[in-house]
Design an enzyme around this catalytic site. Structure first.
Site, PDB file in Angstrom:
ATOM      1  N   LYS A 139      19.763  -7.627 -12.336  1.00  0.00           N
ATOM      2  CA  LYS A 139      19.143  -7.832 -13.653  1.00  0.00           C
ATOM      3  C   LYS A 139      20.254  -8.000 -14.672  1.00  0.00           C
ATOM      4  CE  LYS A 139      14.954  -7.747 -15.445  1.00  0.00           C
ATOM      5  NZ  LYS A 139      13.656  -7.962 -14.763  1.00  0.00           N
TER       6      LYS A 139
ATOM      7  N   SER B 125       9.619 -17.268  -8.098  1.00  0.00           N
ATOM      8  CA  SER B 125      11.009 -17.694  -8.280  1.00  0.00           C
ATOM      9  C   SER B 125      11.642 -18.016  -6.920  1.00  0.00           C
ATOM     10  CB  SER B 125      11.833 -16.594  -8.948  1.00  0.00           C
ATOM     11  OG  SER B 125      11.654 -16.600 -10.341  1.00  0.00           O
TER      12      SER B 125
ATOM     13  N   GLN C 207      14.075  -3.796  -9.264  1.00  0.00           N
ATOM     14  CA  GLN C 207      14.021  -5.159  -8.715  1.00  0.00           C
ATOM     15  C   GLN C 207      14.344  -5.169  -7.216  1.00  0.00           C
ATOM     16  OE1 GLN C 207      13.780  -7.638 -11.560  1.00  0.00           O
ATOM     17  NE2 GLN C 207      12.792  -8.853  -9.994  1.00  0.00           N
TER      18      GLN C 207
ATOM     19  N   LYS D 225      11.049  -4.259  -5.503  1.00  0.00           N
ATOM     20  CA  LYS D 225      10.061  -5.307  -5.791  1.00  0.00           C
ATOM     21  C   LYS D 225      10.349  -6.551  -4.948  1.00  0.00           C
ATOM     22  CE  LYS D 225       9.782  -6.284 -10.174  1.00  0.00           C
ATOM     23  NZ  LYS D 225       9.636  -6.838 -11.538  1.00  0.00           N
TER      24      LYS D 225
ATOM     25  N   GLY E 134      14.067 -15.536 -16.184  1.00  0.00           N
ATOM     26  CA  GLY E 134      13.703 -14.985 -17.482  1.00  0.00           C
ATOM     27  C   GLY E 134      13.194 -13.563 -17.386  1.00  0.00           C
ATOM     28  N   ASP E 135      13.016 -12.956 -18.545  1.00  0.00           N
ATOM     29  CA  ASP E 135      12.359 -11.653 -18.711  1.00  0.00           C
ATOM     30  C   ASP E 135      12.001 -11.637 -20.203  1.00  0.00           C
ATOM     31  OD1 ASP E 135      12.014  -8.963 -17.038  1.00  0.00           O
ATOM     32  OD2 ASP E 135      12.566  -8.347 -19.053  1.00  0.00           O
TER      33      ASP E 135
ATOM     34  N   LYS F 297      18.885 -11.202  -7.332  1.00  0.00           N
ATOM     35  CA  LYS F 297      17.821 -11.978  -7.978  1.00  0.00           C
ATOM     36  C   LYS F 297      17.120 -11.079  -8.975  1.00  0.00           C
ATOM     37  CE  LYS F 297      15.189 -15.528  -8.577  1.00  0.00           C
ATOM     38  NZ  LYS F 297      15.563 -15.430 -10.025  1.00  0.00           N
TER      39      LYS F 297
ATOM     40  N   THR G 220       3.482 -14.259 -12.865  1.00  0.00           N
ATOM     41  CA  THR G 220       3.492 -12.794 -13.005  1.00  0.00           C
ATOM     42  C   THR G 220       2.097 -12.291 -13.385  1.00  0.00           C
ATOM     43  OG1 THR G 220       5.760 -13.034 -13.766  1.00  0.00           O
ATOM     44  CG2 THR G 220       4.783 -10.848 -13.974  1.00  0.00           C
TER      45      THR G 220
ATOM     46  N   ASN H 154       4.378 -14.055 -22.024  1.00  0.00           N
ATOM     47  CA  ASN H 154       4.016 -14.832 -20.832  1.00  0.00           C
ATOM     48  C   ASN H 154       3.178 -14.028 -19.831  1.00  0.00           C
ATOM     49  OD1 ASN H 154       5.199 -14.976 -17.851  1.00  0.00           O
ATOM     50  ND2 ASN H 154       4.912 -17.052 -18.614  1.00  0.00           N
TER      51      ASN H 154
HETATM   52  N1  GLU Z   1      11.887 -10.774 -14.870  1.00  0.00           N
HETATM   53  C1  GLU Z   1      10.937 -10.897 -13.804  1.00  0.00           C
HETATM   54  C2  GLU Z   1      10.791  -9.568 -13.095  1.00  0.00           C
HETATM   55  O1  GLU Z   1      10.840  -8.529 -13.720  1.00  0.00           O
HETATM   56  C3  GLU Z   1      11.206 -12.098 -12.904  1.00  0.00           C
HETATM   57  C4  GLU Z   1      12.538 -12.123 -12.236  1.00  0.00           C
HETATM   58  C5  GLU Z   1      12.838 -13.425 -11.472  1.00  0.00           C
HETATM   59  O2  GLU Z   1      11.979 -14.312 -11.420  1.00  0.00           O
HETATM   60  O3  GLU Z   1      13.953 -13.508 -10.944  1.00  0.00           O
HETATM   61  O4  GLU Z   1      10.568  -9.483 -11.916  1.00  0.00           O
END
Ligand code: GLU
Length: 450
Positions: free
Chosen positions: A129, A382, A114, A117, A168-169, A93, A213, A244
């Site tokens: 990612k 998410s 990630q 996190k 997204g990112d 994810k 976020t 965002n």
């Molecule tokens: N891009 C965001 C992050 O850095 C969200 C990732 C997601 O929702 O999967 O965590």
């Protein structure tokens, strides 16, 4: 400078050798390994079966060609990436970033962060990612659509709601997710809502995901302030970026009575000592897709500093919330912020502070919330979107935001308590790295050597 424990140093050396020319990835790994010395001192069993080495090596890396045709009929070629880093906690994810600076090292650093996190959210999601060096800036909707369709035509075979769930990112918002979801649905002939998150509200998206976020970083930073009996009320705040994350950070900070005086984009930064007019910023960035300097002309107040002619971190503030991109806040910036009396820093972006900046903040006693904890609200929501998709349900904004607030409070508390437990009170970097690591290490041990 913090050191890597002797037992872990060979792991770092191997990462540098094996991933030559990927400085951001080295930086992200180094920071985690610096924290883990305290863990292996107490729990040497985590050194067994090359567990930490395995965690530093992605499970799978996919690199592919993305051909598409621009509005002039010219064929363009970009490179696509997906790094599926760890599936110990659940399906991979993490977001997709479309930006010209994207390369495999950037995607690896993001994928690595990630893992921790996502583990910190307490929800069952692994780490990954992806993205492309495609630059959406100045491209028409038709060009963006054709790019997204071509990107998904290659990537779809690696995805699935139980396999890998992108979102997204930077450079990937609702428009891009819509085009990619449409193409995935067409290619697979399946309405598999849970394969992407950050979807539109009309086709399986979650309320509060857009805000999550920025709101989440504000909850986290507020929780840090509250440990010292403080709050946002009346505090001057600087939020870098104007995408965002920055927009919804500004919104939430203002709702707590904070005065946000500056934000930025790649062209420079604006300062409005009266407090930023967020509606105008939303209009400029989300409707017109314009440059931040337009604010000064349209509002008739404040000033604009062109990029290269100063740093947004020169603006005096009590709270700093870097929400633009990696390594945007240097040691020099941190020294300036400290001199100007900053009390707390909450990272909305991924790894926006350099190692020197982090050290400067921590030595000065500034409360510092690292991105992998402070900005986890996006990916946490998410995961809530995936829950709604799996149960074919839809939650209210209030219900979703309440879950987000609880998750952020729990992340704050677990970082805080873990830092104390491992002899580093108040160090949220150590707290986040160790708490995230332990959650991933346990399932990895249970699975054996895979
Ligand atoms: N891009 C965001 C992050 O850095 C969200 C990732 C997601 O929702 O999967 O965590």
């Amino acid at each position: 400078m913090p050191q890597i424990d002797d037992k872990l140093a060979p792991i770092y050396e191997q990462v540098v050798r094996r991933n030559a020319g990927e400085p951001e990835f080295h930086q992200a790994v180094r920071e985690v390994l610096e924290s883990l010395g305290r863990v292996v001192a107490k729990r040497p069993d985590y050194l067994e079966d090359a567990l930490i080495e395995r965690l530093c090596e992605p499970e799978r890396q996919i690199i592919f060609r993305v051909p598409w045709t621009d509005d002039k009929g010219q064929v363009q070629i970009n490179r696509g990436f997906r790094v599926q880093f760890s599936s110990a906690m659940g399906p991979y994810k993490g977001g997709l970033r479309f930006h010209p600076s994207v390369n495999v090292g950037i995607i690896k650093f993001l994928g690595f962060e990630q893992i921790f996190k996502n583990a910190l959210t307490g929800l069952p999601i692994g780490g990954g990612k992806g993205g492309s060096d495609f630059d959406p800036k100045g491209r028409s909707d038709g060009e963006v659509m054709r790019f997204c369709q071509s990107f998904m035509t290659e990537l779809y075979r690696h995805l699935g709601e139980y396999t890998d769930v992108p979102a997204g990112d930077i450079g990937v918002g609702g428009r891009e997710i819509g085009y990619m979801f449409g193409q995935y649905k067409r290619l697979t002939n399946r309405y598999e809502a849970g394969v992407l998150t950050g979807k539109g509200l009309f086709y399986g998206g979650s309320l509060a995901r857009t805000e999550a976020t920025g709101y989440g970083n504000t909850y986290f930073t507020r929780a840090m302030l509250q440990t010292g009996g403080e709050d946002f009320d009346g505090k001057t705040t600087v939020v870098s970026g104007s995408g965002n994350v920055a927009i919804y950070t500004i919104e939430k900070v203002q709702s707590y009575g904070g005065k946000v005086v500056a934000c930025s984009d790649s062209s420079g930064y604006i300062v409005d000592e009266n407090g930023l007019d967020l509606d105008l910023i939303k209009e400029i960035k989300e409707v017109r897709r314009g440059r931040i300097g337009e604010y000064v002309r349209l509002k008739g107040q404040g000033y604009f500093v062109k990029s290269g002619e100063g740093s947004i971190w020169d603006v005096p503030c009590q709270v700093a919330m870097p929400s633009a991109t990696q390594n945007e806040l240097t040691g020099k910036d941190a020294a300036k912020l400290v001199k100007n009396g900053v009390q707390a820093v909450g990272e909305g972006a991924n790894m926006p502070s350099t190692p020197e900046a982090i050290r400067t903040f921590q030595q000065a006693g500034v409360k510092f919330g690292p991105g992998k904890a402070a900005n986890a609200g996006g990916v946490a929501t998410s995961a809530l979107e995936m829950q709604q998709n799996a149960s074919r349900d839809r939650w209210s904004f209030e219900q979703t935001e309440a879950r987000l607030a609880t998750i952020m409070r729990d992340i704050h508390d677990s970082c805080y308590e873990t830092a104390e437990e491992f002899g580093a009170p108040g160090d949220y970097v150590i707290g986040a790295n160790i708490a995230g690591f332990i959650r991933v290490a346990e399932p990895m041990r249970a699975f054996g050597v895979i």
